[in-house]
Design an enzyme around this catalytic site. Structure first.
Site, PDB file in Angstrom:
ATOM      1  N   PRO A 145      41.745  33.141  36.349  1.00  0.00           N
ATOM      2  CA  PRO A 145      42.084  32.184  37.405  1.00  0.00           C
ATOM      3  C   PRO A 145      42.536  30.834  36.843  1.00  0.00           C
ATOM      4  O   PRO A 145      42.510  30.597  35.638  1.00  0.00           O
ATOM      5  CB  PRO A 145      40.749  32.026  38.130  1.00  0.00           C
ATOM      6  CG  PRO A 145      39.740  32.106  37.014  1.00  0.00           C
ATOM      7  CD  PRO A 145      40.292  33.111  36.020  1.00  0.00           C
ATOM      8  N   LYS A 154      46.492  38.273  31.743  1.00  0.00           N
ATOM      9  CA  LYS A 154      47.443  37.410  32.452  1.00  0.00           C
ATOM     10  C   LYS A 154      46.731  36.166  32.956  1.00  0.00           C
ATOM     11  O   LYS A 154      45.788  36.272  33.745  1.00  0.00           O
ATOM     12  CB  LYS A 154      48.075  38.129  33.642  1.00  0.00           C
ATOM     13  CG  LYS A 154      49.240  37.327  34.257  1.00  0.00           C
ATOM     14  CD  LYS A 154      49.703  37.895  35.587  1.00  0.00           C
ATOM     15  CE  LYS A 154      48.917  37.309  36.738  1.00  0.00           C
ATOM     16  NZ  LYS A 154      49.191  35.862  36.960  1.00  0.00           N
ATOM     17  N   SER A 183      40.401  35.002  43.995  1.00  0.00           N
ATOM     18  CA  SER A 183      40.036  34.929  45.402  1.00  0.00           C
ATOM     19  C   SER A 183      39.604  36.291  45.929  1.00  0.00           C
ATOM     20  O   SER A 183      39.885  37.332  45.322  1.00  0.00           O
ATOM     21  CB  SER A 183      41.230  34.436  46.225  1.00  0.00           C
ATOM     22  OG  SER A 183      42.265  35.414  46.222  1.00  0.00           O
ATOM     23  N   GLU A 200      35.096  39.269  39.997  1.00  0.00           N
ATOM     24  CA  GLU A 200      34.307  38.047  40.194  1.00  0.00           C
ATOM     25  C   GLU A 200      35.137  37.162  41.110  1.00  0.00           C
ATOM     26  O   GLU A 200      36.152  36.603  40.712  1.00  0.00           O
ATOM     27  CB  GLU A 200      34.017  37.369  38.852  1.00  0.00           C
ATOM     28  CG  GLU A 200      32.823  36.432  38.895  1.00  0.00           C
ATOM     29  CD  GLU A 200      33.176  35.051  39.413  1.00  0.00           C
ATOM     30  OE1 GLU A 200      32.977  34.814  40.637  1.00  0.00           O
ATOM     31  OE2 GLU A 200      33.643  34.221  38.643  1.00  0.00           O
ATOM     32  N   CYS A 216      33.490  28.635  41.787  1.00  0.00           N
ATOM     33  CA  CYS A 216      32.931  29.550  42.779  1.00  0.00           C
ATOM     34  C   CYS A 216      31.419  29.420  42.906  1.00  0.00           C
ATOM     35  O   CYS A 216      30.836  29.951  43.851  1.00  0.00           O
ATOM     36  CB  CYS A 216      33.316  30.993  42.468  1.00  0.00           C
ATOM     37  SG  CYS A 216      33.050  31.457  40.752  1.00  0.00           S
ATOM     38  N   GLU A 218      35.352  29.441  52.014  1.00  0.00           N
ATOM     39  CA  GLU A 218      35.360  28.694  50.759  1.00  0.00           C
ATOM     40  C   GLU A 218      36.453  27.625  50.786  1.00  0.00           C
ATOM     41  O   GLU A 218      37.630  27.918  50.999  1.00  0.00           O
ATOM     42  CB  GLU A 218      35.595  29.650  49.592  1.00  0.00           C
ATOM     43  CG  GLU A 218      35.474  28.997  48.241  1.00  0.00           C
ATOM     44  CD  GLU A 218      35.561  29.999  47.101  1.00  0.00           C
ATOM     45  OE1 GLU A 218      34.859  29.805  46.104  1.00  0.00           O
ATOM     46  OE2 GLU A 218      36.339  30.980  47.223  1.00  0.00           O
TER      47      GLU A 218
END
Length: 479
Positions: free
Chosen positions: A153, A178, A230, A251, A285, A381
């Site tokens: 992320p 990636k 996400s 996750e 998160c 969130e």
């Protein structure tokens, strides 16, 4: 006068490459809102090449001894320390984070985590060999799964890359990683560092957008797909991976409840919770963003938290006084602003609630009170520097509200009553429960949640196990 943009490149089979079709995207520094680099927009040919390289390298890497893999990872950890300032500079361009905090809060745990997994490589565990049937001996082998497709992320690009590749490589797998399309710079630098130590093809990096990630997950070569991102992205990965029954490690999002009881030291709780909620602009998160305060101290707590928010400074990376930097991209700025703009009439913004400046994507530390359990900002969130506060009456209501969301990653309880702390840690439906603290992580302990926060564990021996498979071997003693 235009500034020439730096060119980032994929790292495939031990060499840096442009995208096969030459496509690129611009990479923007969120602290300035200006582009500083281009990165490949990788397509099918690039993903094919990376997967082929990883597949070719797998048999050789799989057959290395744990001691050899440990030695390589320890070299990588040393190299990270030696080139720490380069990594910090790349990450700050990626994210706009404060330089000092990136140096103190990210480099040391990253190096420690790599060294932990170097040790884990030599600690493979299984049931002891034995005769569970007359004349037969059973052995359990723990093996690497194969090629791993990994997507990291944008909130912690550098550290999340470590969380991906370190356990996978320690277990004997090969990797195609990636980074997010908005934060590729530090991952490309990591490829240079790691690639100088590992055999070619063991570690590969392709940059690109969500379509690139989809191509990786849907590719027939990987045995496992791992993503931190996400809920929407995780569900898409799980769906794509199901078509050929790939292993999936997810996750995803969080909405951490912070349950504060009346016997809490208010000053200490406010100090710790405000840092845990606003650090990294709340783009974590596990951030302490959803505070539930017992009614007897609610007003005092809110006033103190609002004061702490007003004093929490955001600004440019080289400002030593800032607690957090910008939001990562304009879409994220719009998302956070939208939550505040859509607040119901019964909500009250106690502090913040607005963009800071017109350069970059900065948003003020914000506290919102007066909220109800079914309000949008409680259920979804935000992923920004926003802390919400609700008032609860007793332990049962606190548990009901804390668990009453779709996420189940992290939580914390603040009380001096040991029995209550133990009861709450049992009843809270979250993968982590902190007591009188919030957000510390150590390499030895697992990180991962339940429900829509995903499944699988990062860090710890459990995270290492996720990158292995179990094989039963039975042999006849009469042969």
């Amino acid at each position: 006068m235009s500034t020439e943009l730096r060119r980032l490149r994929n790292y495939i089979d031990g060499e840096f490459r442009d995208a096969a079709d030459g496509r690129t995207t611009e990479v923007v520094n969120p602290a300035t809102g200006e582009a500083y680099a281009t990165a490949p927009l990788s397509g099918p040919a690039d993903v094919d090449a990376a997967m082929a390289a990883a597949a070719k390298a797998f048999p050789g890497w799989r057959d290395t001894t744990p001691a050899e893999r440990q030695k390589a990872l320890l070299k990588i950890a040393d190299a990270f320390e030696e080139r720490a300032e380069e990594l910090i500079a790349a990450e700050v361009e990626n994210t706009g984070k404060p330089i000092g905090l990136t140096r103190s809060e990210e480099i040391p745990p990253m190096v420690d985590q790599i060294r932990f997994f170097a040790g884990a490589a030599r600690m493979l565990e299984g049931r002891s060999a034995g005769e569970y049937m007359d004349g037969m001996t059973s052995i359990v082998r723990r093996e690497p799964v194969g090629v791993c497709a990994q997507v990291a992320p944008w909130n912690y690009p550098m550290m999340m890359a470590v969380w991906k590749f370190a356990p996978a490589i320690a277990a004997g797998n090969t990797v195609v990683l990636k980074p997010s399309d908005t934060t590729p710079a530090s991952t490309v630098l990591i490829a240079e560092i790691v690639g100088s130590i590992l055999p070619k093809g063991v570690f590969n990096v392709v940059t690109g957008d969500r379509d690139t990630g989809r191509l990786m997950v849907e590719h027939p070569t990987p045995a496992m797909a791992s993503i931190t991102g996400s809920v929407r992205a995780g569900m898409s990965v799980a769906e794509s991976a199901s078509k050929d029954l790939k292993r999936v490690h997810l996750e995803l999002g969080g909405k951490a409840p912070v349950v504060v009881f009346e016997d809490t030291d208010i000053a200490k709780a406010v100090e710790d919770i405000s840092v845990a909620g606003f650090f990294n602009a709340g783009q974590d998160c596990t951030a302490a963003t959803r505070v539930l305060v017992q009614e007897g101290i609610h007003d005092e707590f809110v006033a103190a938290l609002a004061k702490a928010a007003a004093e929490a400074k955001t600004g440019q990376p080289d400002d030593e006084d800032v607690l957090f930097g910008p939001l990562n991209n304009p879409n994220q700025l719009q998302q956070v602003s939208g939550f505040i703009e859509r607040l119901p009439a019964h909500a009250k913004v106690e502090s913040g609630g607005q963009r800071v400046g017109d350069k970059g994507y900065f948003y003020a530390a914000t506290v919102v009170s007066g909220l109800k359990q079914d309000d949008e900002i409680i259920q979804n969130e935000v992923f920004g520097p926003v802390i919400t506060v609700q008032s609860f009456t007793d332990e049962d209501q606190a548990v009901e509200w804390a668990n009453g969301v779709e996420y189940a990653l992290a939580s914390s309880v603040w009380t001096k009553d040991h029995g209550r702390a133990m009861r709450m840690s049992k009843k809270l439906d979250f993968g982590c429960v902190w007591i009188n603290t919030h957000i510390p992580l150590v390499a030895e302990m697992p990180h991962g949640g339940f429900k829509k926060s995903g499944y699988g564990k990062d860090l710890s021996g459990y995270g290492f196990d996720d990158y292995t498979r179990i094989k039963h071997v039975m042999t006849s003693l009469d042969a």
